[in-house]
Design a protein around this motif. Structure first.
Motif, PDB file in Angstrom:
ATOM      1  N   PRO A 124       0.824  -1.225   0.000  1.00  0.00           N
ATOM      2  CA  PRO A 124       0.000   0.000   0.000  1.00  0.00           C
ATOM      3  C   PRO A 124       0.852   1.267   0.000  1.00  0.00           C
ATOM      4  O   PRO A 124       0.527   2.235  -0.690  1.00  0.00           O
ATOM      5  N   SER A 125       1.937   1.271   0.755  1.00  0.00           N
ATOM      6  CA  SER A 125       2.804   2.448   0.823  1.00  0.00           C
ATOM      7  C   SER A 125       3.503   2.697  -0.513  1.00  0.00           C
ATOM      8  O   SER A 125       3.634   3.850  -0.956  1.00  0.00           O
TER       9      SER A 125
ATOM     10  N   ASN B 269      -6.847   8.264  -4.562  1.00  0.00           N
ATOM     11  CA  ASN B 269      -7.735   8.493  -3.424  1.00  0.00           C
ATOM     12  C   ASN B 269      -7.826   7.266  -2.518  1.00  0.00           C
ATOM     13  O   ASN B 269      -7.847   7.386  -1.288  1.00  0.00           O
ATOM     14  N   TYR B 270      -7.868   6.075  -3.124  1.00  0.00           N
ATOM     15  CA  TYR B 270      -7.977   4.861  -2.317  1.00  0.00           C
ATOM     16  C   TYR B 270      -6.700   4.611  -1.521  1.00  0.00           C
ATOM     17  O   TYR B 270      -6.754   4.287  -0.328  1.00  0.00           O
ATOM     18  N   THR B 271      -5.543   4.769  -2.175  1.00  0.00           N
ATOM     19  CA  THR B 271      -4.280   4.518  -1.465  1.00  0.00           C
ATOM     20  C   THR B 271      -4.046   5.558  -0.367  1.00  0.00           C
ATOM     21  O   THR B 271      -3.395   5.270   0.641  1.00  0.00           O
TER      22      THR B 271
ATOM     23  N   HIS C 234      -6.438   7.046   1.499  1.00  0.00           N
ATOM     24  CA  HIS C 234      -7.395   6.979   2.607  1.00  0.00           C
ATOM     25  C   HIS C 234      -7.621   5.580   3.164  1.00  0.00           C
ATOM     26  O   HIS C 234      -8.190   5.416   4.238  1.00  0.00           O
ATOM     27  N   ASP C 235      -7.159   4.544   2.439  1.00  0.00           N
ATOM     28  CA  ASP C 235      -7.350   3.178   2.933  1.00  0.00           C
ATOM     29  C   ASP C 235      -6.149   2.341   2.503  1.00  0.00           C
ATOM     30  O   ASP C 235      -5.172   2.226   3.227  1.00  0.00           O
ATOM     31  N   GLY C 236      -6.218   1.764   1.327  1.00  0.00           N
ATOM     32  CA  GLY C 236      -5.093   0.991   0.800  1.00  0.00           C
ATOM     33  C   GLY C 236      -4.980  -0.421   1.314  1.00  0.00           C
ATOM     34  O   GLY C 236      -4.056  -1.154   0.941  1.00  0.00           O
ATOM     35  N   SER C 237      -5.897  -0.849   2.167  1.00  0.00           N
ATOM     36  CA  SER C 237      -5.773  -2.161   2.805  1.00  0.00           C
ATOM     37  C   SER C 237      -5.881  -3.325   1.822  1.00  0.00           C
ATOM     38  O   SER C 237      -5.393  -4.421   2.107  1.00  0.00           O
ATOM     39  N   LYS C 238      -6.502  -3.110   0.680  1.00  0.00           N
ATOM     40  CA  LYS C 238      -6.685  -4.184  -0.296  1.00  0.00           C
ATOM     41  C   LYS C 238      -5.605  -4.185  -1.378  1.00  0.00           C
ATOM     42  O   LYS C 238      -5.688  -4.956  -2.337  1.00  0.00           O
TER      43      LYS C 238
END
Length: 231
Positions: free
Chosen positions: A29-30, A96-98, A100-104
């Motif tokens: 994710p990072s 935006n996803y990475t 604010h979340d990124g868990s997937k």
């Protein structure tokens, strides 16, 4: 038939430098988020803006009007609008996803995002290294690339005054006579301060054989103009 590509051969140098260590350590994710941040940073560098804009708002501001950044489109310059949509979709979906979340984000998705970010960086014609990262003009001096600020502005001024059909015969000899090294010349390109442009021009007369020639010139980027005007 199996086709194999090493990541180092298809990723932009900025993605390799900024994201590969995160990827190799399993921080997918990072690594994905950093990839999109590099695209964001490159957009700001190319335009010279210091506005606090991010994501799709940044794309709309810098690409929407067509007056700020003109993308480098290998598939045809008429696809500027489609390329802009690619940026907007990538920011809306991945950035935006990475952020604010990124868990997937697993390994496969991370690779896809890094490859897409590399494509976007190529469309921006982003420099391999960030001008901000190196420390701007002061960083060029601190690293010993230039002795003083006036050297940088003089080099930019000289290059931006050069226009020539065909090739620049004698350019490097002129640079050497002015006291500039190949490393200094390359650094202003690597940091996105100036770009080389060229186009095919038709000098033929009606009913005569085609007389085509390549016309080339150096053009300051917005960041280059800021450096030159400051000094």
């Amino acid at each position: 038939m199996t086709v194999e590509f090493g990541l180092d051969t298809i990723l932009h140098q900025r993605i390799i430098d900024k994201c590969m260590s995160l990827y190799k350590d399993g921080h997918f994710p990072s690594a994905a988020f950093e990839s999109m941040k590099q695209v964001e940073l490159a957009l700001k560098e190319k335009s010279g803006t210091d506005e606090k804009l991010f994501g799709t708002r940044l794309v709309d501001t810098l690409l929407g009007s067509g007056k700020n950044i003109k993308l480098t489109i290998p598939l045809g310059d008429e696809l500027q609008e489609q390329a802009r949509s690619l940026f907007k979709g990538a920011f809306s979906y991945y950035r935006n996803y990475t952020a604010h979340d990124g868990s997937k984000i697993d390994e496969v998705i991370c690779i896809r995002i890094m490859v897409l970010a590399s494509e976007l960086l190529d469309l921006i014609a982003a420099s391999p290294i960030s001008f901000t990262e190196i420390g701007g003009v002061k960083g060029l001096i601190e690293r010993g690339i230039f002795d003083k600020e006036s050297q940088i502005s003089d080099l930019l001024s000289f290059l931006s005054s050069q226009v020539c059909p065909g090739c620049f015969d004698g350019l490097f000899e002129d640079l050497c006579e002015r006291g500039y090294t190949d490393h200094q010349y390359q650094s202003v390109f690597d940091l996105g301060l100036i770009e080389y442009k060229q186009e095919i021009r038709d000098y033929s007369f009606p009913d005569k054989p085609a007389d085509l020639d390549t016309f080339g010139w150096f053009e300051l980027t917005p960041m280059g103009h800021m450096v030159l005007n400051k000094n």
